[in-house]
Design a protein around this motif. Structure first.
Motif, PDB file in Angstrom:
ATOM      1  N   ALA A   1      70.609  -4.997  39.680  1.00 20.01           N
ATOM      2  CA  ALA A   1      69.939  -4.289  40.764  1.00 20.01           C
ATOM      3  C   ALA A   1      68.575  -4.907  41.068  1.00 20.01           C
ATOM      4  O   ALA A   1      68.180  -5.027  42.242  1.00 20.01           O
ATOM      5  CB  ALA A   1      69.785  -2.808  40.398  1.00 20.01           C
ATOM      6  N   GLU A   2      67.853  -5.322  40.032  1.00 22.00           N
ATOM      7  CA  GLU A   2      66.543  -5.936  40.250  1.00 22.00           C
ATOM      8  C   GLU A   2      66.681  -7.287  40.962  1.00 22.00           C
ATOM      9  O   GLU A   2      65.888  -7.616  41.849  1.00 22.00           O
ATOM     10  CB  GLU A   2      65.827  -6.109  38.920  1.00 22.00           C
ATOM     11  N   ILE A   3      67.689  -8.043  40.582  1.00 21.39           N
ATOM     12  CA  ILE A   3      67.899  -9.330  41.248  1.00 21.39           C
ATOM     13  C   ILE A   3      68.286  -9.113  42.701  1.00 21.39           C
ATOM     14  O   ILE A   3      67.789  -9.797  43.606  1.00 21.39           O
ATOM     15  CB  ILE A   3      68.957 -10.144  40.490  1.00 21.39           C
ATOM     16  N   ASP A   4      69.167  -8.151  42.943  1.00 18.45           N
ATOM     17  CA  ASP A   4      69.546  -7.840  44.328  1.00 18.45           C
ATOM     18  C   ASP A   4      68.327  -7.402  45.138  1.00 18.45           C
ATOM     19  O   ASP A   4      68.188  -7.767  46.317  1.00 18.45           O
ATOM     20  CB  ASP A   4      70.617  -6.747  44.349  1.00 18.45           C
ATOM     21  N   GLN A   5      67.453  -6.622  44.532  1.00 13.59           N
ATOM     22  CA  GLN A   5      66.240  -6.173  45.221  1.00 13.59           C
ATOM     23  C   GLN A   5      65.347  -7.369  45.561  1.00 13.59           C
ATOM     24  O   GLN A   5      64.802  -7.466  46.664  1.00 13.59           O
ATOM     25  CB  GLN A   5      65.469  -5.187  44.345  1.00 13.59           C
ATOM     26  N   HIS A   6      65.212  -8.305  44.614  1.00 17.04           N
ATOM     27  CA  HIS A   6      64.387  -9.486  44.857  1.00 17.04           C
ATOM     28  C   HIS A   6      64.957 -10.319  45.995  1.00 17.04           C
ATOM     29  O   HIS A   6      64.215 -10.752  46.896  1.00 17.04           O
ATOM     30  CB  HIS A   6      64.292 -10.316  43.578  1.00 17.04           C
ATOM     31  N   LEU A   7      66.262 -10.523  45.988  1.00  9.02           N
ATOM     32  CA  LEU A   7      66.882 -11.301  47.062  1.00  9.02           C
ATOM     33  C   LEU A   7      66.729 -10.593  48.409  1.00  9.02           C
ATOM     34  O   LEU A   7      66.510 -11.244  49.444  1.00  9.02           O
ATOM     35  CB  LEU A   7      68.351 -11.553  46.744  1.00  9.02           C
ATOM     36  N   ASP A   8      66.823  -9.273  48.415  1.00 11.66           N
ATOM     37  CA  ASP A   8      66.610  -8.517  49.652  1.00 11.66           C
ATOM     38  C   ASP A   8      65.151  -8.622  50.099  1.00 11.66           C
ATOM     39  O   ASP A   8      64.875  -8.729  51.306  1.00 11.66           O
ATOM     40  CB  ASP A   8      66.991  -7.055  49.431  1.00 11.66           C
ATOM     41  N   ASN A   9      64.238  -8.606  49.150  1.00 13.97           N
ATOM     42  CA  ASN A   9      62.819  -8.786  49.488  1.00 13.97           C
ATOM     43  C   ASN A   9      62.594 -10.140  50.162  1.00 13.97           C
ATOM     44  O   ASN A   9      61.802 -10.250  51.112  1.00 13.97           O
ATOM     45  CB  ASN A   9      61.955  -8.683  48.230  1.00 13.97           C
ATOM     46  N   ILE A  10      63.288 -11.156  49.671  1.00 16.20           N
ATOM     47  CA  ILE A  10      63.182 -12.483  50.285  1.00 16.20           C
ATOM     48  C   ILE A  10      63.723 -12.451  51.707  1.00 16.20           C
ATOM     49  O   ILE A  10      63.080 -12.916  52.654  1.00 16.20           O
ATOM     50  CB  ILE A  10      63.935 -13.527  49.437  1.00 16.20           C
TER      51      ILE A  10
END
Length: 265
Positions: A235-244
């Motif tokens: 979930a944290e990685i998905d959030q980071h990619l969405d932030n990008i």
């Protein structure tokens, strides 16, 4: 770079092409400036070590012309394909364990290679040995320790998450014997290997579309390793990619790239 099991970012992964393209966009202008300053020109015999992609060896081929030669080597030549040229010879080669593919060279260049090579000392010795008297060596290596944050302006949750994932990435690299402080040692190492007229500088992009593309490709490549090492959740990685993707972290940086050069007496 290559498919060696010790290398975290394998060229066999689908994201490798995006990474190599982003690296070329970010660092080719600086690399080409250094190569021009070293005098690369018609008739030069060059070795591009750990070439990764085609941009640098094919630029060199344009400079050396039909009377010159460029040998491009890597332990994985997957991304060195394409139209052949008379000036570029592509070889699978491990710079840390094998003899130089050519000798009496005017130029040896390596970018983002030695940090990841387990036998760095042997690799550097090999590159120096391949030079003719008066030949030039240009080494370029990132040094994450000089500036460890991918978001230097660490002002909010999106930036803090990005920086935590970057710290995790460095932890994974260090666990595979990558030397994350190698860049700053290059001037000393060139002098220790007998080179003269040694000089160095550093290049540090902090905001560019290619920085964003590089981060996305990198995180996608190491996603499973970040999760399995307990560094981040899916979930944290998905959030980071969405932030990008949504522009919440527009000011992504690279590590400083240290370039050092010298001449064989």
């Amino acid at each position: 770079m290559g498919a060696d099991e010790g290398y975290l970012l394998s060229n066999q992964q689908t994201q490798a092409g995006a990474r190599l393209e982003a690296l070329a966009t970010l660092f080719d202008p600086s690399t080409f400036r250094h190569l021009r300053d070293l005098g690369v020109g018609a008739g030069w015999r060059c070795w591009e070590v750990g070439a990764g992609g085609r941009s640098v060896p094919h630029w060199l081929a344009e400079q050396v012309g039909p009377t010159g030669m460029v040998v491009a080597t890597d332990i994985d030549t997957s991304w060195l394909g394409g139209p052949a040229t008379d000036q570029v010879l592509v070889l699978r080669h491990d710079v840390g364990t094998e003899d130089p593919p050519a000798t009496d060279l005017d130029l040896v260049h390596a970018r983002l290679v030695l940090t990841h090579v387990p036998h760095r000392q042997a690799a550097l010795t090999s590159m120096v040995a391949a030079l003719r008297p008066g030949g030039r060596l240009l080494l370029e290596e990132a040094d994450p320790g000089l500036q460890p944050l991918i978001c230097p302006d660490d002002h909010g949750p999106a930036q803090q998450l990005a920086n935590r994932l970057r710290t995790g990435f460095r932890t994974l690299m260090a666990g595979r014997d990558a030397d994350l402080t190698y860049g700053r040692t290059l001037p000393r190492l060139l002098r220790d290997h007998g080179l003269v007229d040694v000089a160095a500088d550093a290049y540090f992009p902090i905001t560019a579309p290619a920085c964003t593309a590089l981060e996305r490709a990198t995180v996608e490549q190491i996603r499973d390793r970040l999760i399995s090492a307990g560094i981040a959740t899916a979930a944290e990685i998905d959030q980071h990619l969405d932030n990008i993707d949504t522009g919440r972290v527009p000011d992504l940086a690279t590590s400083p790239m240290v370039s050092a050069w010298g001449r064989k007496p």
